[in-house]
Scaffold this active site. Structure first.
Site, PDB file in Angstrom:
ATOM      1  N   ASP A 122      -4.199 -12.950   4.039  1.00 54.14           N
ATOM      2  CA  ASP A 122      -5.417 -12.417   4.655  1.00 54.14           C
ATOM      3  C   ASP A 122      -6.672 -12.706   3.843  1.00 54.14           C
ATOM      4  OD1 ASP A 122      -4.337 -10.756   2.748  1.00 54.14           O
ATOM      5  OD2 ASP A 122      -4.510  -8.917   3.909  1.00 54.14           O
TER       6      ASP A 122
ATOM      7  N   HIS B 110       0.821  -1.218   0.000  1.00 53.03           N
ATOM      8  CA  HIS B 110       0.000   0.000   0.000  1.00 53.03           C
ATOM      9  C   HIS B 110       0.854   1.267   0.000  1.00 53.03           C
ATOM     10  CE1 HIS B 110      -3.585  -2.327   0.442  1.00 53.03           C
ATOM     11  NE2 HIS B 110      -3.296  -2.748   1.657  1.00 53.03           N
TER      12      HIS B 110
ATOM     13  N   HIS C 151      -6.317  -7.264  -0.143  1.00 54.69           N
ATOM     14  CA  HIS C 151      -6.525  -5.872  -0.538  1.00 54.69           C
ATOM     15  C   HIS C 151      -5.769  -5.551  -1.822  1.00 54.69           C
ATOM     16  CE1 HIS C 151      -6.884  -6.020   3.924  1.00 54.69           C
ATOM     17  NE2 HIS C 151      -7.954  -5.284   3.680  1.00 54.69           N
TER      18      HIS C 151
ATOM     19  N   ASP D 296      -2.916 -10.600  -2.335  1.00 52.59           N
ATOM     20  CA  ASP D 296      -3.382 -10.161  -1.026  1.00 52.59           C
ATOM     21  C   ASP D 296      -4.887  -9.895  -1.067  1.00 52.59           C
ATOM     22  OD1 ASP D 296      -2.056  -8.830   1.658  1.00 52.59           O
ATOM     23  OD2 ASP D 296      -3.839  -7.712   1.045  1.00 52.59           O
TER      24      ASP D 296
END
Length: 350
Positions: free
Chosen positions: A287, A163, A200, A198
């Site tokens: 995740d 990120h 996200h 991931d």
């Protein structure tokens, strides 16, 4: 498999972050790396200690202005009367860049924190800069192992990185480890692909390479229409300029299970094969598991093995860079299963 790791990450121990306006305990804690390293040690993998690569790999991806900010902001923040124990911005410019109305660069620590931190989920503490630099060295060391002839290497990075933009932290991330590894390989090999699995969207990685045609970026993730990072990760984001067509997003509905994830992954691997890179960087988030506290997708532990086999079947020199994956009873098993699946996929590909 060679596993690059150092326990120096422990000096970064963020305590809190804000979610929907509520202060909560930060899930990005040293114990998640403990679970991961314990798993790979039990499986008999080779542990490699990273060397220091200095500032160059970080500077190849991040702006000098941002790196100077990260290195010094904690000390500067502590000089503010009644400052919070960790750096958490209370202001964010709505638009950045002269063409969008924000041309100035603030001198104050508070203003710079807002400028360089996308959200309130990336608190900066006393050891954050040192741990982030070490995490970048771990990713770079894994890339160097590939250059030295290893077919694959796993970088157990903490804090994570996908990120982080060229000049902005966000979502537990400060330095973009996956982008640093990709750029390090790109400078020494031909083209490189980054595959982000991931939960996200890898918004920082996308932004870093968005106008380039020498690094293909692909991300499978929970649909951002109602999920972090909200403003990036949509299917129509395809790159710009020379990079048009070199960014490929595959947003997935909340609760997507392994079978449908694998169908989208097949689209991703087909795109990578068409690009024909010299090496692959996998931004490995665990995740997406059904029990992960961030609750977006619903992969099982066995699914991670299937995902790994599909990626390994590409037959590319591969750096696996740890991104998300938070404390659950299954976290270590998820990694173990992924690495076993990757090895099995390699054997089948050969």
């Amino acid at each position: 498999m060679k596993i690059v790791y150092s326990d120096g990450h422990r000096i970064h121990y963020p305590k809190n972050f804000l979610v929907s306006g509520s202060q909560q305990q930060n899930p990005e804690v040293p114990e998640r790396a403990d679970a991961l390293i314990s798993s790979v040690k039990d499986a008999g993998h080779i542990i490699v200690t990273p060397r220091s690569f200095g500032a160059a790999p970080r500077g190849a991806v991040h702006s000098p202005e941002y790196l100077e900010f990260l290195e010094n902001i904690y000390t500067r923040w502590q000089r503010i009367p009644d400052a919070s124990p960790e750096v958490i911005p209370n202001i964010h410019p709505q638009a950045r860049g002269a063409s969008l109305g924000v041309a100035g660069y603030p001198a104050s620590a508070v203003g710079q924190a807002g400028y360089h931190m996308a959200d309130t989920a990336c608190p900066i503490g006393e050891g954050t800069w040192e741990a982030a630099c070490l995490s970048a060295d771990i990713a770079t060391q894994a890339a160097q192992l590939i250059l030295d002839g290893a077919p694959e290497a796993y970088a157990l990075c903490r804090p994570p990185g996908h990120h982080a933009f060229a000049d902005m932290a966000g979502g537990f991330c400060y330095l973009n480890n996956s982008a640093i590894a990709a750029q390090y390989l790109r400078e020494r090999l031909g083209t490189v692909a980054v595959l982000d699995v991931d939960l996200h969207h890898g918004n920082g990685t996308q932004a870093i390479f968005y106008d380039r045609d020498d690094v293909l970026t692909i991300s499978l993730h929970a649909d951002p229409v109602r999920f972090y990072p909200f403003f990036w990760g949509f299917a129509d984001e395809r790159g710009t300029g020379r990079g048009l067509g070199y960014n490929f997003n595959l947003p997935l509905p909340r609760g997507t299970t392994g079978d449908n994830f694998l169908k989208s992954l097949q689209k991703a691997t087909q795109r990578i094969s068409a690009f024909g890179p010299s090496a692959l960087v996998v931004a490995l988030g665990l995740d997406a598991h059904e029990a992960d506290p961030l609750a977006g997708l619903a992969l099982t532990t066995d699914d991670f093995g299937k995902v790994a086999r599909a990626i390994a079947a590409l037959g590319l020199p591969t750096v696996l860079v740890q991104e998300g994956g938070y404390l659950t009873a299954a976290l270590g098993d998820n990694l173990k299963t992924f690495l076993e699946g990757f090895a099995a996929g390699r054997d089948r590909a050969s």
